[in-house]
Scaffold this motif. Structure first.
Motif, PDB file in Angstrom:
ATOM      1  N   LEU A  99       0.851  10.739   4.675  1.00 34.95           N
ATOM      2  CA  LEU A  99       0.544  11.633   3.437  1.00 34.95           C
ATOM      3  C   LEU A  99      -0.028  12.891   3.732  1.00 34.95           C
ATOM      4  N   ASP A 100      -0.722  13.149   4.790  1.00 31.42           N
ATOM      5  CA  ASP A 100      -1.232  14.496   5.133  1.00 31.42           C
ATOM      6  C   ASP A 100       0.085  15.396   5.249  1.00 31.42           C
ATOM      7  N   GLN A 136       0.923  -1.189   0.188  1.00 26.10           N
ATOM      8  CA  GLN A 136       0.047   0.039   0.004  1.00 26.10           C
ATOM      9  C   GLN A 136       0.812   1.295   0.132  1.00 26.10           C
ATOM     10  N   GLN A 148       8.402  12.621   6.146  1.00 26.15           N
ATOM     11  CA  GLN A 148       7.761  11.326   6.602  1.00 26.15           C
ATOM     12  C   GLN A 148       8.415  10.935   7.827  1.00 26.15           C
ATOM     13  N   HIS A 166       0.732   5.678   5.004  1.00 26.30           N
ATOM     14  CA  HIS A 166      -0.283   5.747   6.200  1.00 26.30           C
ATOM     15  C   HIS A 166      -0.938   7.263   6.064  1.00 26.30           C
ATOM     16  N   PRO A 167      -2.064   7.505   6.084  1.00 16.83           N
ATOM     17  CA  PRO A 167      -2.846   8.814   5.927  1.00 16.83           C
ATOM     18  C   PRO A 167      -2.255   9.963   6.642  1.00 16.83           C
ATOM     19  N   HIS A 168      -1.588   9.777   7.897  1.00 13.40           N
ATOM     20  CA  HIS A 168      -0.995  10.688   8.618  1.00 13.40           C
ATOM     21  C   HIS A 168       0.491  11.170   7.990  1.00 13.40           C
ATOM     22  N   GLY A 184      -2.135  -1.220   6.935  1.00 12.92           N
ATOM     23  CA  GLY A 184      -3.465  -1.203   6.149  1.00 12.92           C
ATOM     24  C   GLY A 184      -4.290  -2.405   6.500  1.00 12.92           C
TER      25      GLY A 184
END
Length: 342
Positions: free
Chosen positions: A17-18, A10, A242, A13-15, A327
């Motif tokens: 990517l934010d 995947q 990151q 992680h969304p955090h 994920g």
């Protein structure tokens, strides 16, 4: 298709990517000489309790391994690794291409031991043979096992007695440190090795690892080695950003949260597979597990699940590798366990 093939199939992680989106329009210097990379490096120094080191943001595990080993060794020196070691099996001769031999030895439960070091030295003769100068280990290992503090202390002593470097591949370091059987902290590791890296790629980042080097000889012109070996990312801040997001919060950081989740999902898989009557190859307690299934069942599972058909076993059975990631969901695990009962 439900994925148990790897822990990096995947994206981020969304955090994380934010964090990349939030900093996207910033202008910074390149090549990891930016404020984010420098801050992430300082976070790591604080995390491990050592300021007497250098931290390098690297694009991936193979360049981290090849460049660190090449920086440590003279042309006539070699690195000792298990036959299952990543640098020997799965890095396409990267270390050898740098001009250094990988001396393969036997270990125990996927781990290098002091006896392994002596095995390597048993083949040394004189100036006709390469000198074993570095020991390479992974934590967690390619078998999903982990080093205890006592094991790493013994290995560190054995290396010091032979004037060897000890280098730890930390691609799955998070999984090792949050394993239910772990008795070691990252500060213990920093005390016992000469270099190691903190894996991001297999622990929620889009890409990137953070190499930590304590030895002055290895650190000498290390950035030149990164550049020469095509490992210097122009937009180096992408890795620094990151790691800032990954490490913020100390023991409650995303780094540990993701690793705990990976291990929890693997434990659920492992317990469900055992309850279904199947055994395992090895004793992994981290996010890689190696169940043994009849070959017809493997072929049936492959219709709905993507995993690694690892190796033949015996009597028409095969070892497969299942890997959980940030994920992986409980629904994914339950779907797999339900498929075993069809």
């Amino acid at each position: 298709m439900i994925y148990f093939r790897s822990d990096y199939s995947q994206g981020a992680h969304p955090h994380i990517l934010d964090a990349l989106i939030r900093t996207n329009e910033e202008h910074t210097d390149g090549y990891a000489l930016d404020p984010h990379s420098e801050h992430a490096a300082q976070m790591i120094k604080d995390m491990i309790g050592r300021q007497d080191c250098e931290v390098y943001m690297m694009v991936g595990g193979t360049p981290a391994n090849v460049i660190t080993i090449a920086s440590a060794l003279k042309p006539f020196e070699a690195v000792v690794a298990l036959k299952s070691g990543h640098i020997y099996l799965h890095e396409c001769g990267g270390v050898e291409a740098s001009g250094h031999r990988v001396l393969t030895v036997d270990g125990k439960d996927g781990k290098l031991t002091p006896e392994s070091i002596e095995q390597a030295w048993g083949e040394f003769e004189d100036d006709h043979t390469v000198i074993p100068k570095m020991a390479y280990i992974s934590n967690s290992t390619e078998s999903g096992t982990i080093y205890t503090k006592a094991e790493l202390e013994a290995l560190s002593r054995a290396c010091k007695e032979r004037n060897m470097y000890l280098y730890m591949d930390g691609a799955r370091l998070g999984a090792a440190l949050t394993c239910e059987d772990n008795d070691m902290t990252i500060r213990d590791i920093a005390r016992l090795v000469d270099a190691f890296y903190i894996g991001g790629t297999k622990n929620g980042t889009l890409l990137g690892e953070a190499v930590v080097v304590f030895d002055d000889y290895i650190n000498d012109h290390y950035r030149w080695m990164i550049k020469q070996n095509c490992g210097m990312l122009a937009k180096g801040r992408l890795i620094g950003v990151q790691f800032e997001a990954l490490l913020e919060g100390g023991e409650d950081s995303l780094f540990y949260q993701i690793a705990r989740h990976e291990n929890a999902m693997a434990r659920m898989l492992r317990e469900g597979i055992a309850e279904a009557g199947y055994s395992f190859d090895g004793s992994s307690k981290t996010n890689q597990i190696f169940p043994i299934f009849p070959e017809p069942l493997v072929r049936d599972l492959e219709k709905d699940f993507f995993f690694y058909d690892w190796a033949p076993y015996k009597d028409g059975q095969r070892v497969v590798r299942l890997v959980t990631s940030w994920g992986t969901t409980e629904e994914d695990v339950q779907a797999f366990l339900k498929a075993l009962k069809k």
